[in-house]
Design a protein around this motif. Structure first.
Motif, PDB file in Angstrom:
ATOM      1  N   LYS A  16       0.819  -1.228   0.000  1.00  0.00           N
ATOM      2  CA  LYS A  16       0.000   0.000   0.000  1.00  0.00           C
ATOM      3  C   LYS A  16       0.849   1.273   0.000  1.00  0.00           C
ATOM      4  CE  LYS A  16      -2.070  -0.671   3.913  1.00  0.00           C
ATOM      5  NZ  LYS A  16      -1.505  -1.921   4.405  1.00  0.00           N
ATOM      6  N   SER A  17       1.873   1.286   0.867  1.00  0.00           N
ATOM      7  CA  SER A  17       2.654   2.528   1.002  1.00  0.00           C
ATOM      8  C   SER A  17       3.389   2.843  -0.293  1.00  0.00           C
ATOM      9  CB  SER A  17       3.677   2.416   2.125  1.00  0.00           C
ATOM     10  OG  SER A  17       3.028   2.109   3.306  1.00  0.00           O
ATOM     11  N   THR A  18       4.032   1.828  -0.860  1.00  0.00           N
ATOM     12  CA  THR A  18       4.764   2.033  -2.114  1.00  0.00           C
ATOM     13  C   THR A  18       3.796   2.516  -3.187  1.00  0.00           C
ATOM     14  OG1 THR A  18       6.172   0.208  -1.452  1.00  0.00           O
ATOM     15  CG2 THR A  18       6.294   0.856  -3.767  1.00  0.00           C
ATOM     16  N   LEU A  19       2.642   1.870  -3.252  1.00  0.00           N
ATOM     17  CA  LEU A  19       1.651   2.219  -4.271  1.00  0.00           C
ATOM     18  C   LEU A  19       1.123   3.638  -4.059  1.00  0.00           C
ATOM     19  CD1 LEU A  19      -0.257   1.525  -6.617  1.00  0.00           C
ATOM     20  CD2 LEU A  19      -1.853   0.592  -4.932  1.00  0.00           C
ATOM     21  N   ALA A  20       0.716   3.928  -2.829  1.00  0.00           N
ATOM     22  CA  ALA A  20       0.104   5.231  -2.554  1.00  0.00           C
ATOM     23  C   ALA A  20       1.102   6.358  -2.819  1.00  0.00           C
ATOM     24  CB  ALA A  20      -0.393   5.280  -1.112  1.00  0.00           C
ATOM     25  N   ARG A  21       2.347   6.146  -2.407  1.00  0.00           N
ATOM     26  CA  ARG A  21       3.382   7.171  -2.598  1.00  0.00           C
ATOM     27  C   ARG A  21       3.606   7.437  -4.092  1.00  0.00           C
ATOM     28  NH1 ARG A  21       7.572   4.626  -0.274  1.00  0.00           N
ATOM     29  NH2 ARG A  21       6.731   4.772   1.817  1.00  0.00           N
ATOM     30  N   ARG A  22       3.675   6.341  -4.852  1.00  0.00           N
ATOM     31  CA  ARG A  22       3.964   6.474  -6.281  1.00  0.00           C
ATOM     32  C   ARG A  22       2.797   7.111  -7.041  1.00  0.00           C
ATOM     33  NH1 ARG A  22       7.039   7.879 -10.019  1.00  0.00           N
ATOM     34  NH2 ARG A  22       7.157   6.607 -11.880  1.00  0.00           N
ATOM     35  N   LEU A  26       2.843  10.499  -9.198  1.00  0.00           N
ATOM     36  CA  LEU A  26       2.469  10.559 -10.616  1.00  0.00           C
ATOM     37  C   LEU A  26       1.336  11.551 -10.872  1.00  0.00           C
ATOM     38  CD1 LEU A  26       2.686   6.735 -11.487  1.00  0.00           C
ATOM     39  CD2 LEU A  26       4.160   8.542 -12.401  1.00  0.00           C
ATOM     40  N   LEU A  27       0.446  11.697  -9.905  1.00  0.00           N
ATOM     41  CA  LEU A  27      -0.706  12.583 -10.106  1.00  0.00           C
ATOM     42  C   LEU A  27      -0.511  13.966  -9.493  1.00  0.00           C
ATOM     43  CD1 LEU A  27      -3.631  10.071  -9.329  1.00  0.00           C
ATOM     44  CD2 LEU A  27      -2.936  10.916 -11.577  1.00  0.00           C
ATOM     45  N   GLY A  28       0.564  14.146  -8.750  1.00  0.00           N
ATOM     46  CA  GLY A  28       0.769  15.422  -8.040  1.00  0.00           C
ATOM     47  C   GLY A  28      -0.200  15.586  -6.877  1.00  0.00           C
ATOM     48  N   TYR A  29      -0.548  14.474  -6.247  1.00  0.00           N
ATOM     49  CA  TYR A  29      -1.467  14.491  -5.111  1.00  0.00           C
ATOM     50  C   TYR A  29      -0.672  14.438  -3.801  1.00  0.00           C
ATOM     51  CZ  TYR A  29      -5.814  13.433  -7.753  1.00  0.00           C
ATOM     52  OH  TYR A  29      -6.905  13.474  -8.564  1.00  0.00           O
ATOM     53  N   VAL A  30      -1.392  14.675  -2.704  1.00  0.00           N
ATOM     54  CA  VAL A  30      -0.788  14.544  -1.375  1.00  0.00           C
ATOM     55  C   VAL A  30      -0.929  13.086  -0.933  1.00  0.00           C
ATOM     56  CG1 VAL A  30      -1.079  15.207   1.048  1.00  0.00           C
ATOM     57  CG2 VAL A  30      -1.314  16.925  -0.761  1.00  0.00           C
ATOM     58  N   TYR A  31       0.107  12.574  -0.294  1.00  0.00           N
ATOM     59  CA  TYR A  31       0.088  11.190   0.182  1.00  0.00           C
ATOM     60  C   TYR A  31      -0.109  11.182   1.699  1.00  0.00           C
ATOM     61  CZ  TYR A  31       2.510   7.044   2.013  1.00  0.00           C
ATOM     62  OH  TYR A  31       2.856   5.935   2.725  1.00  0.00           O
ATOM     63  N   VAL A  32      -1.081  10.415   2.173  1.00  0.00           N
ATOM     64  CA  VAL A  32      -1.299  10.318   3.625  1.00  0.00           C
ATOM     65  C   VAL A  32      -1.278   8.851   4.060  1.00  0.00           C
ATOM     66  CG1 VAL A  32      -2.837  10.840   5.559  1.00  0.00           C
ATOM     67  CG2 VAL A  32      -2.710  12.433   3.637  1.00  0.00           C
ATOM     68  N   ASP A  33      -0.318   8.542   4.920  1.00  0.00           N
ATOM     69  CA  ASP A  33      -0.153   7.179   5.446  1.00  0.00           C
ATOM     70  C   ASP A  33      -0.806   7.141   6.829  1.00  0.00           C
ATOM     71  OD1 ASP A  33       0.777   4.903   6.664  1.00  0.00           O
ATOM     72  OD2 ASP A  33       2.903   5.434   6.530  1.00  0.00           O
ATOM     73  N   THR A  34      -2.025   6.627   6.916  1.00  0.00           N
ATOM     74  CA  THR A  34      -2.735   6.676   8.204  1.00  0.00           C
ATOM     75  C   THR A  34      -2.145   5.699   9.217  1.00  0.00           C
ATOM     76  OG1 THR A  34      -4.403   5.069   7.501  1.00  0.00           O
ATOM     77  CG2 THR A  34      -4.911   7.405   7.139  1.00  0.00           C
ATOM     78  N   GLY A  35      -1.508   4.623   8.722  1.00  0.00           N
ATOM     79  CA  GLY A  35      -0.851   3.675   9.636  1.00  0.00           C
ATOM     80  C   GLY A  35       0.217   4.377  10.458  1.00  0.00           C
ATOM     81  N   GLY A 123      -9.659  16.842  -1.267  1.00  0.00           N
ATOM     82  CA  GLY A 123      -9.374  16.045  -2.464  1.00  0.00           C
ATOM     83  C   GLY A 123      -7.916  16.197  -2.875  1.00  0.00           C
ATOM     84  N   GLY A 124      -7.572  15.569  -4.014  1.00  0.00           N
ATOM     85  CA  GLY A 124      -6.176  15.596  -4.433  1.00  0.00           C
ATOM     86  C   GLY A 124      -5.305  14.835  -3.458  1.00  0.00           C
ATOM     87  N   VAL A 125      -5.844  13.717  -2.954  1.00  0.00           N
ATOM     88  CA  VAL A 125      -5.133  12.990  -1.905  1.00  0.00           C
ATOM     89  C   VAL A 125      -5.174  11.487  -2.169  1.00  0.00           C
ATOM     90  CG1 VAL A 125      -7.159  12.831  -0.380  1.00  0.00           C
ATOM     91  CG2 VAL A 125      -4.917  12.794   0.622  1.00  0.00           C
ATOM     92  N   VAL A 126      -4.080  10.826  -1.873  1.00  0.00           N
ATOM     93  CA  VAL A 126      -4.048   9.363  -1.876  1.00  0.00           C
ATOM     94  C   VAL A 126      -3.847   8.962  -0.428  1.00  0.00           C
ATOM     95  CG1 VAL A 126      -2.980   7.282  -2.794  1.00  0.00           C
ATOM     96  CG2 VAL A 126      -2.874   9.398  -4.118  1.00  0.00           C
TER      97      VAL A 126
END
Ligand code: DC
Length: 228
Positions: A16-22, A26-35, A123-126
Motif C-alpha cells: 500500500k505505502s509504495t503504491l500510494a506514494r507512487r 504521478l498525479l501530483g497528489y498529497v500522500y497520507v499514510d494513516t498507519g 481532495g487531491g489525496v491518496v
C-alpha cells in the motif's frame, strides 16, 4: 485533472505505502499514510508505559492530547509526534504490534479518523490504511483494495528490514503478519474489510510500477467521468 480522493486499503505488506506514494507522485497528489498515525500514537503509549489492550480511556485521552503531523520533505514522508521526528522510530516490530493493539480502541479511532478526514477532505489525496474506503471516506471516488499472499507480504517486509540492516527471522515475520491480520480483521470497530465498490488488486505477481500505472489509469478514468 480533477482532484479525487483515492482510498487504498489492504493488509500489512500488501504494498500500500509504495503504491500510494507512487500514485501521489504521478498525479501530483498529497500522500497520507494513516498507519503512521496509529504507529506514532503507539510509540508514545509505549514510551508512557500505558496498557495497550482493551478500550482504555487513557489511550483516548492520549490521542486527544497528541499532535501528529505528516510532512512531505525531499520526496519522503516524515512523521512528527508532538514536533519530534519519529519517522524511523515508529518502524520497529514492537511498534507494529503496539499500533495494531491500540487500533482496536474505538475512541482512539474516532480521534484519528477525524484528523484523517480533515487531511483529505479537499481532495487531491491518496490515503492508505485499513478503513479508508469503508469508514474514513466512504464516498471516495476511487477505492483500491490491495492484497498479496501472506508469504509474499512476509518476504517483502523481511527484505525491507534486511535493507535497513535489521536481521529479523522470515518465519517469525510471517507469524507476526498472520497475527496482525487476525487482529485487523477481527476487531469490532472498523475491521479491515473490502468496501463493496473497491477495485481488488492482487499484487503477488505484479511489479510495483505496474500496479501504480494501473491505479493512475483508473484515476484518470474516474476523473474524466466526474461532473463539472
Ligand atoms: O499500515 P501499518 O502497518 O503502518 O499500520 C500499523 C497498524 O495500524 C496496523 O496494524 C493496523 C493499524 N491501522 C488501522 O487500524 N487503520 C488504519 N487506517 C491504518 C492502520
Amino acid at each position: 485533472m480533477k482532484t479525487l480522493i483515492i482510498a487504498i486499503d489492504g493488509p500489512v505488506g500488501s504494498g500500500k505505502s509504495t503504491l500510494a506514494r507512487r500514485v501521489a507522485e504521478l498525479l501530483g497528489y498529497v500522500y497520507v499514510d494513516t498507519g503512521a498515525m496509529y504507529r506514532a500514537l503507539a510509540f508514545k503509549a509505549l514510551r508512557n508505559d500505558l496498557t495497550l489492550d482493551g478500550h482504555d480511556a487513557e489511550l483516548v485521552a492520549l490521542a486527544r492530547a497528541t499532535r501528529i503531523d505528516l510532512r512531505a520533505e525531499d520526496g519522503t514522508q516524515r512523521v512528527f509526534l508532538d514536533h519530534d521526528d519519529v519517522t524511523t522510530a515508529i518502524r520497529t516490530p514492537e511498534v507494529s504490534q503496539a499500533a495494531s493493539k491500540i487500533a482496536v480502541n474505538p475512541g482512539v479511532r474516532q480521534v484519528l479518523v477525524a484528523e484523517q478526514r480533515r487531511a483529505g477532505e479537499q481532495g487531491g489525496v491518496v490515503m492508505e490504511g485499513r478503513d479508508i474506503g469503508s469508514v474514513v471516506f466512504p464516498d471516495a471516488q476511487l477505492k483500491i483494495f490491495l492484497t498479496a499472499s501472506p508469504e509474499t507480504r512476509a518476504e517483502r517486509r523481511w527484505r525491507e528490514h534486511q535493507q535497513k540492516g535489521d536481521h529479523i527471522d522470515l518465519q517469525r515475520t510471517l507469524e507476526e503478519i498472520r497475527e496482525r491480520d487476525r487482529r485487523d480483521l477481527q476487531r469490532s470497530t472498523s475491521p479491515l474489510v473490502r468496501a463493496a465498490d473497491a477495485v481488488v488488486v492482487d499484487s503477488t505477481a505484479m511489479e510495483p510500477e505496474e500496479v501504480a500505472r494501473l491505479v493512475v489509469l483508473l484515476a484518470k478514468d474516474k476523473s474524466s467521468a466526474q461532473p463539472g
